[in-house]
Design a protein around this motif. Sequence first.
Motif, PDB file in Angstrom:
ATOM      1  N   MET A  69       0.835  -1.175   0.000  1.00 55.53           N
ATOM      2  CA  MET A  69       0.000   0.000   0.000  1.00 55.53           C
ATOM      3  C   MET A  69       0.885   1.245   0.000  1.00 55.53           C
ATOM      4  O   MET A  69       1.790   1.386   0.811  1.00 55.53           O
ATOM      5  CB  MET A  69      -0.889  -0.011   1.247  1.00 55.53           C
ATOM      6  CG  MET A  69      -1.838   1.142   1.311  1.00 55.53           C
ATOM      7  SD  MET A  69      -2.914   0.962   2.741  1.00 55.53           S
ATOM      8  CE  MET A  69      -2.489   2.433   3.609  1.00 55.53           C
ATOM      9  N   ALA A  70       0.633   2.146  -0.916  1.00 56.85           N
ATOM     10  CA  ALA A  70       1.418   3.372  -1.024  1.00 56.85           C
ATOM     11  C   ALA A  70       0.966   4.385   0.023  1.00 56.85           C
ATOM     12  O   ALA A  70      -0.215   4.490   0.336  1.00 56.85           O
ATOM     13  CB  ALA A  70       1.260   3.959  -2.422  1.00 56.85           C
ATOM     14  N   LEU A  71       1.918   5.091   0.557  1.00 56.17           N
ATOM     15  CA  LEU A  71       1.602   6.130   1.525  1.00 56.17           C
ATOM     16  C   LEU A  71       1.141   7.388   0.797  1.00 56.17           C
ATOM     17  O   LEU A  71       1.706   7.762  -0.218  1.00 56.17           O
ATOM     18  CB  LEU A  71       2.838   6.467   2.354  1.00 56.17           C
ATOM     19  CG  LEU A  71       3.316   5.414   3.333  1.00 56.17           C
ATOM     20  CD1 LEU A  71       4.649   5.815   3.926  1.00 56.17           C
ATOM     21  CD2 LEU A  71       2.298   5.229   4.429  1.00 56.17           C
ATOM     22  N   THR A  72       0.132   8.032   1.331  1.00 54.29           N
ATOM     23  CA  THR A  72      -0.304   9.305   0.774  1.00 54.29           C
ATOM     24  C   THR A  72       0.526  10.416   1.402  1.00 54.29           C
ATOM     25  O   THR A  72       1.217  10.206   2.406  1.00 54.29           O
ATOM     26  CB  THR A  72      -1.789   9.569   1.067  1.00 54.29           C
ATOM     27  OG1 THR A  72      -1.956   9.701   2.481  1.00 54.29           O
ATOM     28  CG2 THR A  72      -2.669   8.452   0.535  1.00 54.29           C
ATOM     29  N   LYS A  73       0.432  11.583   0.835  1.00 55.55           N
ATOM     30  CA  LYS A  73       1.177  12.707   1.382  1.00 55.55           C
ATOM     31  C   LYS A  73       0.681  13.048   2.789  1.00 55.55           C
ATOM     32  O   LYS A  73       1.463  13.398   3.655  1.00 55.55           O
ATOM     33  CB  LYS A  73       1.059  13.914   0.462  1.00 55.55           C
ATOM     34  CG  LYS A  73       1.991  15.032   0.860  1.00 55.55           C
ATOM     35  CD  LYS A  73       2.024  16.114  -0.171  1.00 55.55           C
ATOM     36  CE  LYS A  73       2.981  17.201   0.240  1.00 55.55           C
ATOM     37  NZ  LYS A  73       3.013  18.294  -0.696  1.00 55.55           N
ATOM     38  N   LYS A  74      -0.610  12.894   3.024  1.00 55.63           N
ATOM     39  CA  LYS A  74      -1.154  13.192   4.353  1.00 55.63           C
ATOM     40  C   LYS A  74      -0.569  12.253   5.403  1.00 55.63           C
ATOM     41  O   LYS A  74      -0.196  12.676   6.496  1.00 55.63           O
ATOM     42  CB  LYS A  74      -2.676  13.093   4.336  1.00 55.63           C
ATOM     43  CG  LYS A  74      -3.330  14.196   3.527  1.00 55.63           C
ATOM     44  CD  LYS A  74      -4.811  14.017   3.469  1.00 55.63           C
ATOM     45  CE  LYS A  74      -5.415  15.032   2.526  1.00 55.63           C
ATOM     46  NZ  LYS A  74      -6.840  14.879   2.373  1.00 55.63           N
ATOM     47  N   SER A  75      -0.488  10.958   5.078  1.00 54.82           N
ATOM     48  CA  SER A  75       0.075  10.023   6.047  1.00 54.82           C
ATOM     49  C   SER A  75       1.575  10.272   6.234  1.00 54.82           C
ATOM     50  O   SER A  75       2.104  10.098   7.332  1.00 54.82           O
ATOM     51  CB  SER A  75      -0.199   8.580   5.649  1.00 54.82           C
ATOM     52  OG  SER A  75       0.350   8.296   4.393  1.00 54.82           O
ATOM     53  N   LEU A  76       2.259  10.716   5.169  1.00 56.73           N
ATOM     54  CA  LEU A  76       3.665  11.059   5.316  1.00 56.73           C
ATOM     55  C   LEU A  76       3.848  12.272   6.219  1.00 56.73           C
ATOM     56  O   LEU A  76       4.795  12.338   6.996  1.00 56.73           O
ATOM     57  CB  LEU A  76       4.302  11.336   3.947  1.00 56.73           C
ATOM     58  CG  LEU A  76       4.743  10.111   3.174  1.00 56.73           C
ATOM     59  CD1 LEU A  76       5.245  10.508   1.797  1.00 56.73           C
ATOM     60  CD2 LEU A  76       5.810   9.350   3.918  1.00 56.73           C
ATOM     61  N   TYR A  77       2.936  13.256   6.108  1.00 56.83           N
ATOM     62  CA  TYR A  77       3.003  14.413   7.002  1.00 56.83           C
ATOM     63  C   TYR A  77       2.852  13.964   8.457  1.00 56.83           C
ATOM     64  O   TYR A  77       3.553  14.460   9.335  1.00 56.83           O
ATOM     65  CB  TYR A  77       1.912  15.433   6.661  1.00 56.83           C
ATOM     66  CG  TYR A  77       2.424  16.590   5.842  1.00 56.83           C
ATOM     67  CD1 TYR A  77       2.918  17.729   6.454  1.00 56.83           C
ATOM     68  CD2 TYR A  77       2.411  16.540   4.469  1.00 56.83           C
ATOM     69  CE1 TYR A  77       3.380  18.790   5.710  1.00 56.83           C
ATOM     70  CE2 TYR A  77       2.872  17.597   3.721  1.00 56.83           C
ATOM     71  CZ  TYR A  77       3.359  18.728   4.337  1.00 56.83           C
ATOM     72  OH  TYR A  77       3.829  19.771   3.603  1.00 56.83           O
ATOM     73  N   MET A  78       1.943  13.037   8.708  1.00 58.05           N
ATOM     74  CA  MET A  78       1.751  12.551  10.075  1.00 58.05           C
ATOM     75  C   MET A  78       2.999  11.801  10.564  1.00 58.05           C
ATOM     76  O   MET A  78       3.433  11.988  11.698  1.00 58.05           O
ATOM     77  CB  MET A  78       0.522  11.649  10.162  1.00 58.05           C
ATOM     78  CG  MET A  78      -0.791  12.370  10.000  1.00 58.05           C
ATOM     79  SD  MET A  78      -1.038  13.679  11.207  1.00 58.05           S
ATOM     80  CE  MET A  78      -1.143  12.738  12.707  1.00 58.05           C
ATOM     81  N   LEU A  79       3.580  10.957   9.709  1.00 58.70           N
ATOM     82  CA  LEU A  79       4.803  10.252  10.087  1.00 58.70           C
ATOM     83  C   LEU A  79       5.942  11.242  10.328  1.00 58.70           C
ATOM     84  O   LEU A  79       6.714  11.092  11.280  1.00 58.70           O
ATOM     85  CB  LEU A  79       5.205   9.253   8.999  1.00 58.70           C
ATOM     86  CG  LEU A  79       4.426   7.954   8.956  1.00 58.70           C
ATOM     87  CD1 LEU A  79       4.775   7.171   7.701  1.00 58.70           C
ATOM     88  CD2 LEU A  79       4.703   7.126  10.188  1.00 58.70           C
ATOM     89  N   ALA A  80       6.034  12.241   9.457  1.00 62.04           N
ATOM     90  CA  ALA A  80       7.071  13.261   9.624  1.00 62.04           C
ATOM     91  C   ALA A  80       6.869  14.000  10.942  1.00 62.04           C
ATOM     92  O   ALA A  80       7.829  14.272  11.671  1.00 62.04           O
ATOM     93  CB  ALA A  80       7.052  14.225   8.447  1.00 62.04           C
ATOM     94  N   TRP A  81       5.612  14.329  11.256  1.00 60.76           N
ATOM     95  CA  TRP A  81       5.323  15.008  12.521  1.00 60.76           C
ATOM     96  C   TRP A  81       5.765  14.151  13.699  1.00 60.76           C
ATOM     97  O   TRP A  81       6.378  14.638  14.641  1.00 60.76           O
ATOM     98  CB  TRP A  81       3.835  15.347  12.636  1.00 60.76           C
ATOM     99  CG  TRP A  81       3.557  16.149  13.858  1.00 60.76           C
ATOM    100  CD1 TRP A  81       3.590  17.501  13.964  1.00 60.76           C
ATOM    101  CD2 TRP A  81       3.247  15.648  15.163  1.00 60.76           C
ATOM    102  NE1 TRP A  81       3.325  17.880  15.259  1.00 60.76           N
ATOM    103  CE2 TRP A  81       3.109  16.755  16.022  1.00 60.76           C
ATOM    104  CE3 TRP A  81       3.078  14.387  15.699  1.00 60.76           C
ATOM    105  CZ2 TRP A  81       2.808  16.634  17.367  1.00 60.76           C
ATOM    106  CZ3 TRP A  81       2.787  14.258  17.051  1.00 60.76           C
ATOM    107  CH2 TRP A  81       2.650  15.376  17.866  1.00 60.76           C
ATOM    108  N   CYS A  82       5.462  12.858  13.637  1.00 63.79           N
ATOM    109  CA  CYS A  82       5.816  11.956  14.730  1.00 63.79           C
ATOM    110  C   CYS A  82       7.325  11.879  14.938  1.00 63.79           C
ATOM    111  O   CYS A  82       7.804  11.868  16.076  1.00 63.79           O
ATOM    112  CB  CYS A  82       5.268  10.563  14.472  1.00 63.79           C
ATOM    113  SG  CYS A  82       3.478  10.469  14.556  1.00 63.79           S
ATOM    114  N   THR A  83       8.090  11.817  13.847  1.00 63.90           N
ATOM    115  CA  THR A  83       9.544  11.723  13.992  1.00 63.90           C
ATOM    116  C   THR A  83      10.130  13.012  14.549  1.00 63.90           C
ATOM    117  O   THR A  83      11.073  12.977  15.337  1.00 63.90           O
ATOM    118  CB  THR A  83      10.226  11.370  12.667  1.00 63.90           C
ATOM    119  OG1 THR A  83       9.947  12.379  11.699  1.00 63.90           O
ATOM    120  CG2 THR A  83       9.765  10.022  12.152  1.00 63.90           C
TER     121      THR A  83
END
Length: 171
Positions: free
Chosen positions: A1-15
Amino acid sequence: MALTKKSLYMLAWCTIAANPLFSDKWLCAETWYRLINARYPTLRYTGQDNASVDRGQLTTALTTYYSSDAASGLENPNGVYYAWFKHDDPYTGKPGRVHYFYYDSTKENMPTPPRSWRDVADPYAKSVQMVERRVQVVRNRNNAEEAKVERSIRALVDKKNKDDNERLIKA
């Protein structure tokens, strides 16, 4: 499953939130947004179809799905709390609703609910580097999750560049 930009923003926020410089502090949504764009500058180039993630969407995602209202007194398993106040934006000076987020790195110490925006003053909002967008967020080399986010962003950017090149060749 490909990550969307929104989910990448959330992952980036978490890191970024896990970084000791930014955890256990109240920071306004604009500061978090600028930190994400400083740490992951290529995130904005991840494609036209889902390039519409903005400050409002990031704030909505954090308040709706990931955090608890600090005033509610409910403990959050993610360790993320938010509060909002109507006052002048620390960056623009315009009056409006300003959201603040707090990441509890231990996930055991819920912050004291703020009574006013003065209780949650953002230490980075008035810094010259943050205001002029010259802040640098260095990667934690020991954080595997952060490396995974970086690889995902790089893969999306590479895919977009490849698609753009193929489209130009066909034209």
